[in-house]
Design an enzyme around this catalytic site. Structure first.
Site, short mmCIF file in Angstrom:
data_model
loop_
_atom_site.label_atom_id
_atom_site.label_comp_id
_atom_site.label_asym_id
_atom_site.label_seq_id
_atom_site.Cartn_x
_atom_site.Cartn_y
_atom_site.Cartn_z
CE LYS A 184 -1.78 1.58 4.03
NZ LYS A 184 -1.46 2.96 4.37
CG ASN A 185 2.25 2.67 3.51
OD1 ASN A 185 1.10 2.95 3.19
ND2 ASN A 185 2.62 2.46 4.76
CB CYS A 194 -5.08 11.06 11.12
SG CYS A 194 -3.67 10.11 11.62
NE ARG A 247 0.16 10.48 9.77
CZ ARG A 247 -0.33 9.47 9.06
NH1 ARG A 247 -1.51 8.97 9.33
NH2 ARG A 247 0.36 8.97 8.04
CG ASP A 281 3.16 1.64 9.39
OD1 ASP A 281 3.38 1.88 8.20
OD2 ASP A 281 2.84 2.53 10.21
NE ARG A 302 -7.35 4.65 5.47
CZ ARG A 302 -6.99 5.85 5.86
NH1 ARG A 302 -7.54 6.39 6.95
NH2 ARG A 302 -6.10 6.55 5.19
C1 EPZ Z 1 4.08 7.05 6.10
O1 EPZ Z 1 3.27 8.09 6.62
C2 EPZ Z 1 3.18 5.82 6.04
N1 EPZ Z 1 2.06 6.07 5.15
C3 EPZ Z 1 2.66 5.48 7.45
O2 EPZ Z 1 1.90 4.28 7.35
C4 EPZ Z 1 3.87 5.23 8.35
O3 EPZ Z 1 3.41 4.99 9.66
C5 EPZ Z 1 4.78 6.47 8.35
O4 EPZ Z 1 5.17 6.78 6.99
C6 EPZ Z 1 6.04 6.25 9.17
O5 EPZ Z 1 6.75 5.16 8.67
C7 EPZ Z 1 2.27 6.01 3.80
O6 EPZ Z 1 3.38 5.75 3.35
C8 EPZ Z 1 1.09 6.27 2.94
P1 EPZ Z 1 5.98 10.52 8.20
P2 EPZ Z 1 3.82 9.62 6.61
O7 EPZ Z 1 5.88 11.78 7.42
O8 EPZ Z 1 4.68 9.82 5.43
C9 EPZ Z 1 6.03 13.87 11.59
C10 EPZ Z 1 0.08 2.86 7.71
O9 EPZ Z 1 -0.37 2.34 8.74
N2 EPZ Z 1 6.03 14.85 10.50
O10 EPZ Z 1 7.19 9.66 8.03
O11 EPZ Z 1 2.66 10.50 6.80
C11 EPZ Z 1 4.73 13.08 11.66
O12 EPZ Z 1 3.78 13.80 12.41
C12 EPZ Z 1 0.50 4.31 7.70
O13 EPZ Z 1 0.24 2.25 6.61
C13 EPZ Z 1 6.17 16.20 10.79
O14 EPZ Z 1 6.26 16.59 11.95
O15 EPZ Z 1 4.70 9.62 7.93
C14 EPZ Z 1 5.16 11.80 12.35
O16 EPZ Z 1 5.18 12.03 13.75
C15 EPZ Z 1 0.23 4.98 9.04
N3 EPZ Z 1 6.19 17.10 9.77
C16 EPZ Z 1 6.59 11.59 11.85
O17 EPZ Z 1 7.01 12.86 11.33
C17 EPZ Z 1 6.09 16.71 8.45
O18 EPZ Z 1 6.14 17.59 7.55
C18 EPZ Z 1 6.72 10.55 10.73
O19 EPZ Z 1 5.76 10.88 9.75
C19 EPZ Z 1 5.96 15.33 8.17
C20 EPZ Z 1 5.94 14.42 9.20
#
Ligand code: EPZ
Length: 421
Positions: free
Chosen positions: A22-23, A117, A122, A305, A397
C-alpha cells in the site's frame, strides 16, 4: 458498517501470497502525474486507500482504469483544477503527495491541509519547507495550501526530521526541477527506494535512495512506464505475528525478507523460527514465546506500522515486555481494546509495559486505526470464544479482504456486511 467475527483457538497453517505494498502504491500513483504519457502499475493491492487515490487522480483530470493492473493517463490534467479537495485529503492524508508532482509538472497546486488523524497531528511542515527550498511560492488560506513555481530549481535541503511522505514529495518535485538537488536526513524506507526505482524508469536521475542522502539531477520531462509494485512488508509482518502467536506454520510467498530484518530479529528473540524458502518465508510459532523490548524507529529500525501487531505477540509472551513508540504521538489506541480482551498492558507516556502470557477472551471491540484494527483481529485468533471487531473500514484501508486470507490459513474469521457499528 461491516464487522468481522473471529472464533479463537485455531493454529494457522498453509501458504498465502503477500500483496503489493500500500505504502509503495500510493506515492507511485502520484508519480504518474509527473509524466507526459500513461503509466501501468501491476500487483496493485485492492484497498480503499488506493481507490481513494484513484478518485483524487480522476478528479485532477487523469484517465484511471483497472484495479490489480492499474493504468493512469495524466494527459487530461493540464486543463484541470490542480486541486486536492478537503473531502479526499481528510479521508486519506497520503493525498498530500500529489503536491510535489503537480507543482513540478504544472507549476501550480492547491492542496487541502490534511489536519490530524487518529494517530497524531501529522503536520506537513517539512513537505512545505522542502518545496520552498526548490523555489515554490507558498500561501496558506482557508485550510488550503497554494503552491506556485514557474520552474523549480535544484537545491540542497536538510529535513529537520525523518519523514517518508516529505521525502517522497520533495523527491518527485526535484525530479523535474532545473539543476541538481541534494536532500539530506531523508527517509530510508523501502517504499522510498521503490519510488526512486520507478522515477528512474521514467527517465529521472535519482541516486542514493535507501541512504540518508539522495541526489537528484532534474530533467525536462518524464515518460510513463510499466511497473510491478513491491510486496507489502507490513502486511507480511502482520501475518507473521498471526502465525507466531497461534503456534502456526505459515509460508508467506514473495515476503520481502530483506525489508523485514528488524521485525524478524525481534520475533526470533521471542522464540519464533523462520525458514527462508525459494519464493518466500516460512514462519513457525513456538509452544512458548519469550518477552521482548521494542522501540519503533525510522527504517531500518523497527517499523511503527508493526507496533500494534508486535504488542499482541508481547502479550502472549511469558514475562514482561516494553514497547516504546517514537514516531507518532498517539499510537496506542489498540491498548484499551486489547485490555478489554484480557491483556495486562499499562501505558506510561510513549511506552507500554506488557505482562504476559494473556488468556484472551473474546468480546466486542472497536477498530480505531488501520494497524490497531489488525492487532484486534490477531488477538481474536487466540482468544477463547468469539471476538467481534466493529468499524472494519479501517482495516480495509490497508488489508485486502483479511478475512479470506486468514480463512485460507484455517482461521475461523467471517465478515458481516452492513452490521450496526
Ligand atoms: C508514512 O506516513 C506511512 N504512510 C505510514 O503508514 C507510516 O506509519 C509512516 O510513513 C512512518 O513510517 C504512507 O506511506 C502512505 P511521516 P507519513 O511523514 O509519510 C512527523 C500505515 O499504517 N512529520 O514519516 O505520513 C509526523 O507527524 C501508515 O500504513 C512532521 O512533523 O509519515 C510523524 O510524527 C500509518 N512534519 C513523523 O514525522 C512533516 O512535515 C513521521 O511521519 C511530516 C511528518
Amino acid at each position: 458498517m461491516d464487522k468481522i467475527i473471529v472464533e479463537g483457538g485455531r493454529r494457522l497453517r498453509g501458504t498465502i501470497e503477500v500483496n503489493g505494498a500500500k505504502n509503495a502504491a500510493l506515492p507511485i500513483q502520484c508519480a504518474a502525474l509527473l509524466t507526459d504519457t500513461p503509466t501501468t502499475l501491476r500487483h496493485v493491492p485492492l484497498l480503499s486507500d488506493v481507490r481513494t487515490m484513484n478518485k483524487l487522480l480522476a478528479g485532477l483530470g487523469c484517465e484511471v482504469s483497472g484495479e490489480r493492473v492499474l493504468t493512469i493517463d495524466p494527459r487530461g490534467v493540464a486543463s484541470g483544477t490542480l486541486e486536492a479537495p478537503y473531502e479526499l485529503v481528510k479521508t486519506m492524508r497520503a493525498s498530500v503527495t500529489v503536491m510535489g508532482p503537480l507543482l513540478a509538472r504544472y507549476g501550480r497546486a492547491r492542496i487541502s491541509l490534511p489536519g490530524g488523524c487518529a494517530i497524531g497531528a501529522r503536520p506537513i511542515d517539512q513537505h512545505l519547507r522542502g518545496l520552498e527550498a526548490l523555489g515554490a511560492e507558498i500561501t496558506l488560506a482557508h485550510g488550503y495550501v497554494e503552491l506556485k513555481a514557474k520552474r523549480l530549481r535544484g537545491a540542497t535541503f536538510v529535513f529537520d526530521l525523518v519523514t517518508v511522505g516529505g521525502t517522497q514529495n520533495v523527491m518527485m518535485a526535484a525530479a523535474l526541477a532545473k539543476g541538481t538537488s541534494r536532500l539530506e536526513n531523508v527517509a530510508r524506507e523501502p517504499e522510498v527506494e521503490e519510488l526512486a526505482r520507478i522515477l528512474n524508469k521514467m527517465g529521472a536521475r535519482v541516486h542514493g535512495a535507501g541512504t540518508s542522502v539522495i541526489e537528484i539531477e532534474g530533467v525536462d520531462n518524464l515518460s510513463g512506464v510499466d511497473h510491478a509494485i513491491l510486496p507489502d512488508r507490513i502486511e507480511a509482518g502482520t501475518f507473521m505475528v498471526a502465525a507466531a502467536i497461534s503456534q502456526g506454520d505459515v509460508t508467506l510467498r514473495h515476503a520481502p525478507v530483506d525489508d523485514l530484518h528488524a521485525v524478524i530479529a525481534k520475533m526470533e528473540e521471542a522464540g519464533v523460527r523462520f525458514e527462508v524458502t525459494p519464493d518466500g518465508l516460512r514462519v513457525l510459532g513456538p509452544e512458548r514465546l519469550g518477552p521482548v523490548d521494542v522501540t519503533t524507529r525510522p527504517h531500518p529500525g523497527f517499523p511503527t506500522d508493526m507496533q500494534a501487531q508486535m504488542m499482541v505477540l508481547a502479550t502472549m509472551a511469558h514475562g514482561q515486555s516494553l514497547i516504546t513508540e517514537t514516531i507518532f504521538e498517539n499510537r496506542f489506541m489498540h491498548v484499551p481494546e486489547l485490555c478489554r480482551m484480557g491483556a495486562d498492558i499499562s501505558v506510561h507516556g510513549n511506552s507500554a509495559a506488557i505482562r504476559g502470557p494473556t488468556r484472551y477472551s473474546g468480546t466486542t471491540v472497536m477498530a480505531t486505526d488501520l494497524r490497531a484494527s489488525a492487532s484486534l483481529i490477531i488477538a481474536g485468533l487466540v482468544a477463547e470464544g468469539r471476538t467481534e471487531v466493529r468499524r472494519v473500514y479501517h482495516l480495509d484501508r490497508g488489508y485486502e479482504t483479511i478475512e479470506t486470507r486468514l480463512q485460507a490459513l484455517g482461521g475461523q474469521v467471517e465478515r458481516y456486511h452492513g452490521a450496526r457499528g
